[in-house]
Design a protein around this motif. Structure first.
Motif, PDB file in Angstrom:
ATOM      1  N   THR A  49      44.897   5.836  -6.872  1.00 62.20           N
ATOM      2  CA  THR A  49      44.107   6.817  -6.145  1.00 62.20           C
ATOM      3  C   THR A  49      44.617   8.219  -6.461  1.00 62.20           C
ATOM      4  O   THR A  49      45.695   8.398  -7.017  1.00 62.20           O
ATOM      5  CB  THR A  49      44.178   6.580  -4.624  1.00 62.20           C
ATOM      6  N   LEU A  50      43.818   9.209  -6.092  1.00 67.00           N
ATOM      7  CA  LEU A  50      44.163  10.594  -6.379  1.00 67.00           C
ATOM      8  C   LEU A  50      44.931  11.226  -5.230  1.00 67.00           C
ATOM      9  O   LEU A  50      44.916  10.743  -4.102  1.00 67.00           O
ATOM     10  CB  LEU A  50      42.875  11.396  -6.621  1.00 67.00           C
ATOM     11  N   ASP A  51      45.607  12.328  -5.535  1.00 65.62           N
ATOM     12  CA  ASP A  51      46.224  13.172  -4.519  1.00 65.62           C
ATOM     13  C   ASP A  51      45.115  14.105  -4.034  1.00 65.62           C
ATOM     14  O   ASP A  51      44.760  15.064  -4.713  1.00 65.62           O
ATOM     15  CB  ASP A  51      47.372  13.956  -5.140  1.00 65.62           C
ATOM     16  N   VAL A  52      44.577  13.817  -2.842  1.00 59.25           N
ATOM     17  CA  VAL A  52      43.308  14.430  -2.426  1.00 59.25           C
ATOM     18  C   VAL A  52      43.464  15.220  -1.140  1.00 59.25           C
ATOM     19  O   VAL A  52      44.154  14.800  -0.215  1.00 59.25           O
ATOM     20  CB  VAL A  52      42.228  13.340  -2.223  1.00 59.25           C
ATOM     21  N   GLN A  53      42.797  16.370  -1.095  1.00 59.38           N
ATOM     22  CA  GLN A  53      42.629  17.127   0.127  1.00 59.38           C
ATOM     23  C   GLN A  53      41.183  16.915   0.574  1.00 59.38           C
ATOM     24  O   GLN A  53      40.249  17.104  -0.218  1.00 59.38           O
ATOM     25  CB  GLN A  53      42.891  18.613  -0.132  1.00 59.38           C
ATOM     26  N   VAL A  54      40.994  16.480   1.814  1.00 59.50           N
ATOM     27  CA  VAL A  54      39.640  16.207   2.305  1.00 59.50           C
ATOM     28  C   VAL A  54      39.309  17.215   3.404  1.00 59.50           C
ATOM     29  O   VAL A  54      40.146  17.542   4.243  1.00 59.50           O
ATOM     30  CB  VAL A  54      39.494  14.756   2.828  1.00 59.50           C
ATOM     31  N   PHE A  55      38.073  17.716   3.359  1.00 62.76           N
ATOM     32  CA  PHE A  55      37.590  18.672   4.355  1.00 62.76           C
ATOM     33  C   PHE A  55      36.355  18.061   5.020  1.00 62.76           C
ATOM     34  O   PHE A  55      35.387  17.709   4.332  1.00 62.76           O
ATOM     35  CB  PHE A  55      37.232  20.008   3.705  1.00 62.76           C
ATOM     36  N   TRP A  56      36.433  17.911   6.358  1.00 66.60           N
ATOM     37  CA  TRP A  56      35.310  17.309   7.067  1.00 66.60           C
ATOM     38  C   TRP A  56      34.358  18.375   7.585  1.00 66.60           C
ATOM     39  O   TRP A  56      34.794  19.451   8.031  1.00 66.60           O
ATOM     40  CB  TRP A  56      35.814  16.476   8.252  1.00 66.60           C
TER      41      TRP A  56
ATOM     42  N   GLY B 266      43.664  18.321  -7.362  1.00 67.26           N
ATOM     43  CA  GLY B 266      44.107  19.221  -8.417  1.00 67.26           C
ATOM     44  C   GLY B 266      43.213  20.453  -8.438  1.00 67.26           C
ATOM     45  O   GLY B 266      42.982  21.090  -7.407  1.00 67.26           O
ATOM     46  N   ASP B 267      42.663  20.783  -9.599  1.00 66.91           N
ATOM     47  CA  ASP B 267      41.793  21.959  -9.699  1.00 66.91           C
ATOM     48  C   ASP B 267      40.313  21.590  -9.678  1.00 66.91           C
ATOM     49  O   ASP B 267      39.454  22.391 -10.059  1.00 66.91           O
ATOM     50  CB  ASP B 267      42.124  22.774 -10.955  1.00 66.91           C
ATOM     51  N   LEU B 268      39.990  20.355  -9.246  1.00 64.11           N
ATOM     52  CA  LEU B 268      38.596  19.920  -9.138  1.00 64.11           C
ATOM     53  C   LEU B 268      38.172  19.845  -7.670  1.00 64.11           C
ATOM     54  O   LEU B 268      38.952  19.424  -6.814  1.00 64.11           O
ATOM     55  CB  LEU B 268      38.382  18.552  -9.785  1.00 64.11           C
ATOM     56  N   THR B 269      36.946  20.254  -7.400  1.00 67.46           N
ATOM     57  CA  THR B 269      36.354  20.135  -6.073  1.00 67.46           C
ATOM     58  C   THR B 269      35.120  19.252  -6.173  1.00 67.46           C
ATOM     59  O   THR B 269      34.242  19.498  -7.011  1.00 67.46           O
ATOM     60  CB  THR B 269      35.956  21.519  -5.517  1.00 67.46           C
ATOM     61  N   TYR B 270      35.063  18.220  -5.343  1.00 69.49           N
ATOM     62  CA  TYR B 270      33.939  17.278  -5.322  1.00 69.49           C
ATOM     63  C   TYR B 270      33.142  17.525  -4.047  1.00 69.49           C
ATOM     64  O   TYR B 270      33.690  17.432  -2.945  1.00 69.49           O
ATOM     65  CB  TYR B 270      34.430  15.838  -5.341  1.00 69.49           C
ATOM     66  N   ILE B 271      31.849  17.836  -4.192  1.00 67.19           N
ATOM     67  CA  ILE B 271      31.002  18.136  -3.045  1.00 67.19           C
ATOM     68  C   ILE B 271      29.905  17.080  -2.941  1.00 67.19           C
ATOM     69  O   ILE B 271      29.005  17.026  -3.788  1.00 67.19           O
ATOM     70  CB  ILE B 271      30.374  19.535  -3.164  1.00 67.19           C
TER      71      ILE B 271
ATOM     72  N   LEU C 145      35.014   9.380  -6.123  1.00 63.37           N
ATOM     73  CA  LEU C 145      34.645  10.757  -5.801  1.00 63.37           C
ATOM     74  C   LEU C 145      33.482  11.241  -6.660  1.00 63.37           C
ATOM     75  O   LEU C 145      32.579  11.925  -6.176  1.00 63.37           O
ATOM     76  CB  LEU C 145      35.850  11.681  -5.966  1.00 63.37           C
ATOM     77  N   ILE C 146      33.493  10.869  -7.941  1.00 60.99           N
ATOM     78  CA  ILE C 146      32.392  11.260  -8.826  1.00 60.99           C
ATOM     79  C   ILE C 146      31.090  10.601  -8.393  1.00 60.99           C
ATOM     80  O   ILE C 146      30.028  11.228  -8.373  1.00 60.99           O
ATOM     81  CB  ILE C 146      32.716  10.898 -10.296  1.00 60.99           C
ATOM     82  N   SER C 147      31.179   9.323  -8.024  1.00 64.76           N
ATOM     83  CA  SER C 147      29.952   8.584  -7.705  1.00 64.76           C
ATOM     84  C   SER C 147      29.239   9.151  -6.483  1.00 64.76           C
ATOM     85  O   SER C 147      28.021   9.037  -6.359  1.00 64.76           O
ATOM     86  CB  SER C 147      30.274   7.103  -7.485  1.00 64.76           C
ATOM     87  N   PHE C 148      29.985   9.779  -5.570  1.00 68.15           N
ATOM     88  CA  PHE C 148      29.359  10.335  -4.368  1.00 68.15           C
ATOM     89  C   PHE C 148      29.098  11.836  -4.487  1.00 68.15           C
ATOM     90  O   PHE C 148      28.512  12.428  -3.578  1.00 68.15           O
ATOM     91  CB  PHE C 148      30.240  10.077  -3.142  1.00 68.15           C
ATOM     92  N   ALA C 149      29.543  12.457  -5.572  1.00 68.23           N
ATOM     93  CA  ALA C 149      29.442  13.914  -5.682  1.00 68.23           C
ATOM     94  C   ALA C 149      28.041  14.354  -6.093  1.00 68.23           C
ATOM     95  O   ALA C 149      27.436  13.779  -7.004  1.00 68.23           O
ATOM     96  CB  ALA C 149      30.465  14.432  -6.683  1.00 68.23           C
ATOM     97  N   ALA C 150      27.539  15.368  -5.406  1.00 63.73           N
ATOM     98  CA  ALA C 150      26.318  16.044  -5.852  1.00 63.73           C
ATOM     99  C   ALA C 150      26.685  17.201  -6.771  1.00 63.73           C
ATOM    100  O   ALA C 150      25.917  17.577  -7.655  1.00 63.73           O
ATOM    101  CB  ALA C 150      25.526  16.560  -4.659  1.00 63.73           C
ATOM    102  N   LYS C 151      27.889  17.739  -6.554  1.00 60.23           N
ATOM    103  CA  LYS C 151      28.414  18.810  -7.405  1.00 60.23           C
ATOM    104  C   LYS C 151      29.904  18.597  -7.621  1.00 60.23           C
ATOM    105  O   LYS C 151      30.601  18.117  -6.733  1.00 60.23           O
ATOM    106  CB  LYS C 151      28.215  20.185  -6.757  1.00 60.23           C
ATOM    107  N   ILE C 152      30.365  18.981  -8.797  1.00 64.01           N
ATOM    108  CA  ILE C 152      31.796  19.042  -9.075  1.00 64.01           C
ATOM    109  C   ILE C 152      32.088  20.432  -9.597  1.00 64.01           C
ATOM    110  O   ILE C 152      31.406  20.918 -10.511  1.00 64.01           O
ATOM    111  CB  ILE C 152      32.232  17.984 -10.103  1.00 64.01           C
ATOM    112  N   ILE C 153      33.084  21.082  -9.011  1.00 67.25           N
ATOM    113  CA  ILE C 153      33.449  22.443  -9.422  1.00 67.25           C
ATOM    114  C   ILE C 153      34.850  22.405 -10.007  1.00 67.25           C
ATOM    115  O   ILE C 153      35.770  21.811  -9.422  1.00 67.25           O
ATOM    116  CB  ILE C 153      33.388  23.408  -8.222  1.00 67.25           C
ATOM    117  N   ARG C 154      35.010  23.031 -11.177  1.00 67.18           N
ATOM    118  CA  ARG C 154      36.317  23.069 -11.827  1.00 67.18           C
ATOM    119  C   ARG C 154      36.442  24.355 -12.630  1.00 67.18           C
ATOM    120  O   ARG C 154      35.432  25.038 -12.872  1.00 67.18           O
ATOM    121  CB  ARG C 154      36.515  21.847 -12.715  1.00 67.18           C
ATOM    122  N   PRO C 155      37.650  24.730 -13.084  1.00 67.21           N
ATOM    123  CA  PRO C 155      37.809  25.945 -13.883  1.00 67.21           C
ATOM    124  C   PRO C 155      36.997  25.866 -15.174  1.00 67.21           C
ATOM    125  O   PRO C 155      36.907  24.807 -15.796  1.00 67.21           O
ATOM    126  CB  PRO C 155      39.311  25.985 -14.178  1.00 67.21           C
ATOM    127  N   GLY C 156      36.418  27.000 -15.555  1.00 64.30           N
ATOM    128  CA  GLY C 156      35.649  27.044 -16.800  1.00 64.30           C
ATOM    129  C   GLY C 156      36.538  27.273 -18.000  1.00 64.30           C
ATOM    130  O   GLY C 156      37.766  27.373 -17.878  1.00 64.30           O
TER     131      GLY C 156
END
Length: 528
Positions: free
Chosen positions: A354-361, A373-378, A420-431
Motif C-alpha cells: 500500500t501507499l503512504d497516503v494522506q486522506v482528506f474527507w 508523495g507528489d500525486l493527488t487523487y481526486i 486510488l487510480i481506479s476511483f480517481a476522476a482526476k490525478i494532479i502531479r508536477p508537470g
C-alpha cells in the motif's frame, strides 16, 4: 536548570578530553565511548532520561567501540517511548560490537526479548529467553508470554514451579492475579491460590497494589471491602480499582464518577465498566455531563498486554485526534485529525504494497481527495468512501450520551496505487514543461482521457488519449502562449492497464515543431 548545567559540564569534559589528544596519536575509541557511557549513567540515576539520550547521541560515533553505549541507548529509547525499531537497532549494534565493560551480551539479549514481547513477536522472544541463564527475570518473561498467548495450561504449570523458586518476588503474584482473575482455575491453581494469599501480608509491602489484585480470589466480601478501604485510606491511586470499589460500596456512585474524571488519560474498558455499575438515572446524568466536557486521552488495549493500540484525543467532549498502532512499534499505522468532532484529515502508513497516503474527507466517510508523495487523487463527488473506523457512543447510546469513540472496522480497503487510480476522476502531479507546472489527468473508471499541463493558470500542454493510450500531445515549449510543438505516440491496439496508462511521458516516438508560427513544422525528429 540544574540538570542542563550538569549535562553541559559532562559534554565539556568529554570535548576537552578529546581536544587534548595529539593529532598523531593512535586513539583507542573504547575509553572515549565510556566517557559518554558514564555521563549517561549519571543522568539516568538522577532521573534525567532526556539528558542521557542527548549525551549518548553526542557519542554515538563511538558505538562501534563500546557495546555499553549502544545498550544504554536502547534502554533510554525504550524508557522514552521511542520507536521500537530504533531500540532493536541499538540492541543489535551492541551485540554485534561485543565489547562490554559495565553490561553484558546476556543483558542485551534480555532487553531484546523484552522489546520483542512489546511487538508481540513471541516465538523470537522465547528463543532468546531459552538461550539465557535461568533467573527470576527470565522466568517472569516466559510466564508473561504464556499469559499474552492465553496458554493457561502451560502458564499454570510453569507458575506452580516459579512460585516455589521465587517466593519473595511480588511480580509473579501480580502477574498471576492479573491473568487468572477471569479464568476457571485448574487443579494446579487450587493449590497455588491459597499459597499466594497466605504470602500477601509480606509481598504487599513491596507492591501495595498486590492486595487489590488479589481481591477477586478472596471469598469473604467483608474482607474484600476491608482491603479496599485500607488501600484508599493510605491515599493510593484509586483509578485502577475504581470499578471494584464502586461494586463493593467502598465509594458511592457520584464520588466514583468525580474521581474517574479527575484523570486526563483513561482506558475505555475502565470507563465502560464504571458506567455499567451505575444504578440510578441521576448518576448516569452526572456521568454523561462529566464525559461531555472531558479533555484528555482515551486508550484502548484490546489484547490486555498493558500497551494501548489506540489513543483518542478529546477536547471538551469532542474528538480531536485518533492514533492506531497495530503492531505496537510506536509508529502509528493510522493517524487522524478531527474538526468539530468529525474526521477531516488522516495519514495512512504504507503496509505490504500500500501507499503512504494522506486522506482528506469531505463529510466522513466520503473522501474529498488522497495525496501520496507528489500525486493527488481526486475521486468523483461522493464516489469513494474510506472508513477505518465507525463513530459510536463511548458508553450507553447516542444521543443520550453524546461523546463518540472510533471503533475500528474489521475490513478497511487497501490504499494501493491501483485502487486510488481506479476511483480517481482526476490525478494532479508536477508537470514537466516548467518547474512550477502542474499536470491534471482526467480519468473514467481508471482509464486516462486527457492530460492538461498548466503553469500559473496558463495551459502549456494538452495530451489526448484513445482507449487509455496517449495519441497526440500539443505543447508550448518556449512558454510564449502558442503551442508550437506536437508529440506523436505509437498506435497500438487494446485498452491499456490503468497503472501503465500514466507512465506515458517518455513514450512518444515523433516530435514536430513550428517555431515561426507559419503552420509549417520546420523541425521533425523520430525519437525511437
Amino acid at each position: 536548570m540544574r540538570g542542563r548545567s550538569i549535562l553541559a559540564g559532562v559534554v565539556i569534559v568529554i570535548i576537552n578530553f578529546l581536544s587534548s589528544l595529539p593529532l598523531y596519536a593512535q586513539i583507542d575509541e573504547f575509553p572515549l565511548a565510556q566517557q559518554y557511557v558514564e555521563g549517561a549513567i549519571k543522568a539516568i540515576h538522577e532521573g534525567r532520561w532526556q539528558d542521557a539520550e542527548t549525551i549518548l547521541e553526542s557519542g554515538y560515533d563511538f558505538a562501534s567501540a563500546s557495546s555499553d553505549l549502544s545498550y544504554l541507548m536502547a534502554l533510554v529509547r525504550l524508557q522514552l517511548a521511542g520507536p521500537i525499531g530504533s531500540v532493536l537497532e541499538s540492541i543489535r549494534q551492541a551485540k554485534m560490537t561485543d565489547r562490554w565493560h559495565r553490561y553484558s551480551a546476556e543483558s542485551a539479549s534480555f532487553l531484546e526479548a523484552q522489546t520483542l514481547i512489546v511487538l508481540r513477536q513471541f516465538d523470537q522472544a522465547q528463543q532468546i529467553l531459552k538461550s539465557l541463564s535461568t533467573s527470576a527475570d527470565v522466568v517472569y518473561l516466559q510466564l508473561k508470554i504464556l499469559a499474552l498467548r492465553n496458554a493457561q495450561g502451560e502458564f499454570s504449570q510453569l507458575f506452580s514451579k516459579a512460585v516455589l523458586l521465587y517466593p519473595l518476588d511480588p511480580r509473579f503474584a501480580a502477574l498471576y492475579f492479573s491473568y487468572m482473575k477471569d479464568k476457571v482455575p485448574s487443579s494446579q491453581d487450587t493449590k497455588v491460590i491459597p499459597l499466594l494469599l497466605s504470602r500477601l501480608p509480606a509481598l504487599q509491602k513491596a507492591d501495595p497494589l498486590l492486595s487489590i489484585l488479589a481481591v477477586p480470589f478472596i471469598q469473604d466480601t467483608a474482607e474484600k471491602r476491608r482491603i479496599l478501604e485500607a488501600y484508599r485510606a493510605l491515599g493510593n491511586d484509586m483509578l485502577p480499582v475504581l470499578p471494584l470499589a464502586l461494586d463493593l460500596g467502598v465509594i458511592d456512585e457520584k464520588n466514583a464518577i468525580l474521581e474517574l474524571f479527575r484523570y486526563k488519560t483513561l482506558n475505555t474498558s475502565l470507563v465502560r465498566r464504571v458506567w455499567s455499575l451505575l444504578r440510578t438515572n441521576e448518576s448516569r446524568q452526572i456521568f454523561s455531563q462529566q464525559l461531555s466536557v472531558f479533555s484528555g486521552t482515551m486508550t484502548e488495549d484490546s489484547d490486555s498486554d498493558g500497551i494501548p493500540e489506540v489513543e483518542v484525543g478529546y477536547s471538551n467532549g469532542k474528538l480531536s485526534t485518533y492514533q492506531y498502532d497495530a503492531n505496537q512499534d510506536r509508529i502509528p499505522e493510522i493517524k487522524v485529525l478531527f474538526e468539530q468532532g468529525l474526521p477531516k484529515e488522516g495519514h495512512i502508513a504504507p503496509f505490504e504494497g500500500t501507499l503512504d497516503v494522506q486522506v482528506f474527507w469531505d463529510s466522513y466517510p466520503v473522501v474529498e481527495k488522497f495525496t501520496a508523495g507528489d500525486l493527488t487523487y481526486i475521486p468523483a463527488p461522493s464516489s469513494f468512501n474510506y472508513a477505518p473506523f465507525t463513530l459510536k457512543a463511548l458508553v450507553g447510546s447516542y444521543p443520550d450520551v453524546s461523546v463518540l469513540f472510533p471503533e475500528r472496522e474489521s475490513f478497511v480497503p487497501r490504499l494501493t496505487e491501483r485502487a486510488l487510480i481506479s476511483f480517481a476522476a482526476k490525478i494532479i502531479r508536477p508537470g514537466t514543461i516548467a518547474n512550477d507546472a502542474i499536470e491534471t489527468i482526467e480519468l473514467s473508471n481508471g482509464i486516462p482521457l486527457r492530460a492538461v499541463e498548466t503553469q500559473k493558470g496558463r495551459i502549456v500542454s494538452i495530451l489526448e488519449f484513445s482507449l487509455g493510450k496517449p495519441t497526440l500531445q500539443r505543447l508550448d515549449m518556449d512558454l510564449d502562449g502558442r503551442m508550437e510543438t506536437i508529440r506523436r505516440f505509437p498506435s497500438t491496439i487494446g485498452i491499456v492497464d490503468s497503472l501503465n496508462g500514466l507512465d506515458y511521458r517518455n513514450k512518444f516516438v515523433v516530435v514536430e515543431s513550428d517555431w515561426d508560427g507559419d503552420g509549417i513544422y520546420e523541425y521533425k525528429e523520430r525519437v525511437r
